[in-house]
Motif scaffolding. Structure first.
Motif, short mmCIF file in Angstrom:
data_model
loop_
_atom_site.label_atom_id
_atom_site.label_comp_id
_atom_site.label_asym_id
_atom_site.label_seq_id
_atom_site.Cartn_x
_atom_site.Cartn_y
_atom_site.Cartn_z
N ARG A 94 -15.22 -1.29 3.84
CA ARG A 94 -15.37 -0.02 4.55
C ARG A 94 -14.16 0.24 5.46
O ARG A 94 -13.65 1.36 5.53
CB ARG A 94 -16.65 -0.04 5.37
N ARG A 95 -13.68 -0.80 6.13
CA ARG A 95 -12.54 -0.66 7.03
C ARG A 95 -11.29 -0.24 6.25
O ARG A 95 -10.53 0.64 6.69
CB ARG A 95 -12.31 -1.98 7.74
N GLU A 96 -11.05 -0.87 5.08
CA GLU A 96 -9.90 -0.51 4.26
C GLU A 96 -10.02 0.93 3.75
O GLU A 96 -9.03 1.67 3.74
CB GLU A 96 -9.78 -1.45 3.07
N LEU A 97 -11.22 1.31 3.35
CA LEU A 97 -11.44 2.66 2.83
C LEU A 97 -11.16 3.71 3.90
O LEU A 97 -10.51 4.73 3.64
CB LEU A 97 -12.87 2.80 2.32
N THR A 149 -8.14 6.43 3.75
CA THR A 149 -8.46 7.86 3.87
C THR A 149 -7.64 8.51 4.98
O THR A 149 -7.08 9.59 4.79
CB THR A 149 -9.96 8.04 4.14
N ILE A 150 -7.55 7.85 6.13
CA ILE A 150 -6.76 8.39 7.23
C ILE A 150 -5.29 8.48 6.85
O ILE A 150 -4.61 9.47 7.16
CB ILE A 150 -6.97 7.53 8.50
N THR A 151 -4.79 7.48 6.15
CA THR A 151 -3.39 7.48 5.71
C THR A 151 -3.11 8.66 4.78
O THR A 151 -2.11 9.37 4.94
CB THR A 151 -3.04 6.16 5.01
N VAL A 152 -3.99 8.88 3.83
CA VAL A 152 -3.80 9.99 2.88
C VAL A 152 -3.88 11.33 3.60
O VAL A 152 -3.05 12.23 3.37
CB VAL A 152 -4.84 9.91 1.74
N LEU A 153 -4.85 11.49 4.49
CA LEU A 153 -4.98 12.75 5.22
C LEU A 153 -3.75 13.01 6.09
O LEU A 153 -3.26 14.14 6.17
CB LEU A 153 -6.25 12.75 6.06
#
Length: 84
Positions: free
Chosen positions: A46-49, A53-57
């Protein structure tokens, strides 16, 4: 290595006779290879996901800002060259 590792110039498996596979045999081989690759997939925590997600956004927002700035600059330049 898999059955279809191409180490010879003919594209066939090394160390085996160059025999033609049938249509359904090739499909079965493909399905076996796909299932073997799917078995190697690791589900992110969950932490990696959340981090991904934050990196992509963040990347998308940065790219939007760059494209917006370029659009503004080119629009301003075109207006200056051709008049308004």
């Amino acid at each position: 290595m898999t059955d279809t590792a191409a180490s010879s110039s003919t594209g066939g498996p090394s160390g085996k006779k160059d025999t033609k596979r049938g249509f359904f045999s090739r499909i079965a081989l493909f399905v076996r290879q796909v299932l073997a690759e799917l078995g190697k997939v690791v589900t992110p925590t969950r932490r990696e996901l959340v981090r991904f997600t934050i990196t992509v956004l963040a990347f998308v927002v940065i790219m939007m800002l760059i494209v917006t700035a370029l659009d503004f600059l080119f629009g301003f330049g075109a207006g200056w060259v051709f008049g308004r």
